[in-house]
Design a protein around this motif. Structure first.
Motif, short mmCIF file in Angstrom:
data_model
loop_
_atom_site.label_atom_id
_atom_site.label_comp_id
_atom_site.label_asym_id
_atom_site.label_seq_id
_atom_site.Cartn_x
_atom_site.Cartn_y
_atom_site.Cartn_z
N VAL A 82 -11.27 -54.56 -12.08
CA VAL A 82 -10.70 -53.21 -12.12
C VAL A 82 -11.17 -52.43 -13.36
CG1 VAL A 82 -8.56 -54.06 -13.20
CG2 VAL A 82 -8.53 -51.90 -12.01
N ASP A 83 -11.52 -53.14 -14.46
CA ASP A 83 -11.98 -52.46 -15.68
C ASP A 83 -13.35 -51.82 -15.51
OD1 ASP A 83 -9.70 -53.29 -16.87
OD2 ASP A 83 -10.64 -54.25 -18.58
N PHE A 84 -14.11 -52.27 -14.50
CA PHE A 84 -15.47 -51.73 -14.34
C PHE A 84 -15.60 -50.86 -13.10
CE2 PHE A 84 -15.91 -55.91 -16.49
CZ PHE A 84 -16.18 -55.41 -17.75
N SER A 89 -18.10 -46.64 -8.95
CA SER A 89 -18.13 -45.26 -8.44
C SER A 89 -19.52 -44.65 -8.61
CB SER A 89 -17.08 -44.40 -9.18
OG SER A 89 -17.49 -44.14 -10.49
N ARG A 90 -20.25 -45.04 -9.68
CA ARG A 90 -21.60 -44.49 -9.87
C ARG A 90 -22.57 -45.10 -8.88
NH1 ARG A 90 -21.70 -45.96 -15.62
NH2 ARG A 90 -23.77 -46.67 -15.13
N ALA A 91 -22.38 -46.40 -8.59
CA ALA A 91 -23.28 -47.05 -7.62
C ALA A 91 -23.10 -46.42 -6.23
CB ALA A 91 -22.98 -48.54 -7.57
N LEU A 92 -21.83 -46.10 -5.89
CA LEU A 92 -21.55 -45.53 -4.57
C LEU A 92 -22.21 -44.17 -4.40
CD1 LEU A 92 -17.78 -46.49 -4.25
CD2 LEU A 92 -19.67 -47.52 -3.02
N ALA A 93 -22.31 -43.42 -5.52
CA ALA A 93 -22.89 -42.08 -5.43
C ALA A 93 -24.38 -42.14 -5.08
CB ALA A 93 -22.70 -41.35 -6.75
N ALA A 94 -25.01 -43.31 -5.31
CA ALA A 94 -26.45 -43.42 -5.04
C ALA A 94 -26.74 -44.06 -3.69
CB ALA A 94 -27.10 -44.24 -6.16
N ASN A 115 -11.66 -50.30 -3.82
CA ASN A 115 -13.10 -50.05 -3.70
C ASN A 115 -13.44 -49.45 -2.35
OD1 ASN A 115 -13.76 -50.88 -6.25
ND2 ASN A 115 -14.35 -52.94 -5.66
N LEU A 116 -12.68 -49.88 -1.32
CA LEU A 116 -12.90 -49.32 0.02
C LEU A 116 -12.59 -47.82 0.01
CD1 LEU A 116 -13.34 -49.61 3.13
CD2 LEU A 116 -10.89 -49.90 3.29
#
Length: 597
Positions: A82-84, A89-94, A115-116
């Motif tokens: 949860v700390d990371f 969120s940045r990986a999902l944007a790509a 995460n889902l």
């Protein structure tokens, strides 16, 4: 472009993301047998030792589909803790798609759900995968039902796999090609690329990782970063295999790297847009929220003269970890240092470890705390990030502390333990619902201050590791927060001050004084350790003076000779107490974190 697929792997901690990534790379022969090892994408020693992923890692896979067509798959392996979640969120944007991994022995856990939701918000195509089906305790049908209930997919959509043995890997590759849409974008439009990560290399400068949404980027072109409005030459561009592979051009829809020789860390911002300097697009790419640190702590160099060096290291570290925020701070006890914002306690521990390992810095970390909002009697709003910023109680009308909504998923037999733990931490039960007969979801609202220290560890031990935990902030609420000072012989030690709820202050003060009594070395004079709220002392311990045996050389004769020597020593002690200075060892600052209840 229609043969490119960008996807990431999301899951709860320990559900096998990195192992599955290893098998995907092995099956597609992206890496040779000689280069193969466990957690191949985790390149930090720290990640291997702890068995967790801290950074997202991008790698390009060439996959020959059974229809004979070659596909390029860009995989980003993400952290699960949860700390990371900012990394996730940045990986999902790509990406355009995500593999949602669920452990067959554990079922759906809190981080799986959060995460889902992140992936759904980014409109990603989700492929549910049940991992570890070869394990003895695998509950495949039950976990299938949980996934169907959560996502609303069909039973046939769920893939079964084992990252360790390689079962079902071909099926996953097929699903990636068939279900995840190719990237949208116009190859002929002006360049528009999103920076999702960066890393510092002492020889090449800053290496920027990006995903191209429109246009393309060629070697030697003039490019510009929108947020800083500065121009650079693209000295080298390429794609990310296990190592970086130089290319003449990186095309639309691809993930790649860029080296421009930038040395200053402030010039590269994660979430920024890269455009062509000659023909720039005006619009920046939206969708990156600013990171909100949850926990604040001071980081100080052990030797004050190392301050400048520490500042450089913090700059370089921030490049690689965009969720770290810091500003200058001074402390009477520790000199110059930084006030740093972290996403949680594990994040803070990792940053401290990385400073020591990667940059050779030994640092002192002060007591972590959260940020409060104080309202003065004049109506001013004062943000309070550390105890020294707390306004005088006479000039303060109220103070608010941040609250979070905590979601805990566990087995029914541990409900009592969790209730006791959360209510003891000033939590309020909002909802309790059974997801299945063997899994219950509890939702609490609780102050962030209470979960900063050791809540996660206690939750795991109370439930034998069966509870999963996730939280998000829900705003500030008024609270009775006081500032507790620690005094050594009447002098405040500002690095040991803490902001704490009044109901817990006396207990906390007493424990801290007892702990300091054990840790502080004895001196030639008496040391008084006091915990005070304002002028009121709530706890006190004394460390008695060490006495040199001055009467050892005096044998026989009248008692008055001994008394004369003792009186002389007493006089010296009095004089010493007036100028006595107490040295505080580094363990004392860390002791606050390890106060047992």
């Amino acid at each position: 472009m229609k043969h490119i697929r960008n996807f990431c792997i999301i899951a709860h901690i320990d559900h096998g993301k990195s192992t599955l990534a290893d098998r995907l790379l092995q099956t597609t022969n992206t890496i040779s047998e000689r280069e193969m090892m466990d957690q191949v994408l985790d390149d930090m020693d720290l990640e291997r030792e702890k068995g967790i992923t801290i950074k997202s890692h991008a790698i390009q896979i060439n996959y020959k589909h059974h229809d004979g067509q070659e596909y390029i798959l860009n995989l980003i392996d993400t952290p699960g803790h949860v700390d990371f979640s900012y990394e996730v969120s940045r990986a999902l944007a790509a990406c355009e798609g995500a593999l949602l991994l669920v452990d067959a022995t554990q079922g759906i856990q809190a981080q799986t759900i959060s995460n889902l939701y992140l992936a759904v918000d980014n409109n990603l195509e989700i492929i549910p995968v049940i991992n570890k089906i070869d394990m003895d305790g695998a509950m495949i049908e039950e976990v299938k039902d949980q996934i169907i209930e959560l996502i609303g997919c069909k039973s046939d959509d769920i893939l079964l796999a084992s990252g360790r043995t390689g079962i079902g890997i071909e099926g996953i590759l097929d699903a990636i090609v068939n279900r995840i849409p190719p990237p949208k974008g116009d190859a002929n439009a002006p360049l528009q690329a999103l920076i999702f990560d960066s890393v510092f290399n002492s020889f090449r400068g800053i290496i920027v990782y990006y995903r191209i949404l429109n246009g393309s980027i060629k070697k030697g072109e003039k490019i510009k970063f929108l947020s800083t409005d500065m121009d650079y030459g693209a000295d080298e561009v390429g794609i990310l295999k296990l190592t970086m592979q130089e290319q003449k051009e990186v095309k639309c829809g691809d993930v790649g790297y860029l080296i421009t020789g930038i040395k200053n860390a402030k010039e590269v911002k994660v979430g920024d847009t890269i455009v062509n300097a000659v023909n720039p697009t005006v619009s920046a790419i939206q969708g990156f929220e600013e990171v909100k640190p949850m926990v604040f702590a001071g980081i100080f160099p052990v030797n004050t003269e190392d301050f400048e060096e520490l500042r450089d290291c913090m700059d370089k570290l921030q490049l690689n970890d965009a969720s770290l925020t810091y500003e200058l701070e001074t402390s009477q006890a520790l000199g110059f240092g930084f006030r740093c914002g972290f996403l949680g306690l594990l994040h803070m521990e990792i940053i401290q470890e990385r400073l020591e390992r990667e940059f050779n810095q030994t640092v002192i970390t002060t007591v972590p705390n959260v940020s409060f909002i104080a309202y003065s009697t004049k109506g001013d709003i004062i943000p309070v990030n550390n105890p020294s910023e707390m306004p005088d109680p006479t000039q303060m009308s109220s103070i608010e502390e941040p609250f979070i909504k905590a979601q805990i998923i566990t087995k029914p037999e541990y409900i009592g333990n969790i209730m006791t733990l959360c209510l003891g931490k000033r939590g309020m039960l909002i909802n309790q619902s059974y997801l299945t007969q063997t899994r219950v979801e509890l939702i609490f609202e609780m102050p962030l201050t209470e979960i900063v220290f050791d809540f996660y560890d206690k939750l795991k031990s109370q439930t034998r590791g069966y509870a999963s935990f996730d939280y998000h902030p829900i705003g500030y609420r008024e609270s009775d927060i006081v500032k507790m000072d620690i005094l050594l012989n009447g002098d405040k030690v500002d690095a040991l001050s803490a902001l704490i709820h009044r109901s817990r202050s006396q207990d906390f003060g007493r424990k801290l004084c007892e702990k300091l009594k054990e840790l502080l070395p004895r001196q030639q004079f008496q040391i008084a350790i006091q915990a005070a709220i304002g002028a009121k002392v709530v706890a006190r311990e004394n460390i008695s003076a060490m006495r040199k045996d001055v009467t050892a050389k005096c044998y026989g004769g009248d008692i008055s000779r001994k008394r004369k020597l003792l009186e002389k020593q007493k006089e010296g002690k009095k004089r010493m107490r007036q100028i006595g200075n107490v040295e505080v060892p580094q363990e004392a600052f860390l002791a606050v974190l390890k106060l047992d209840d």
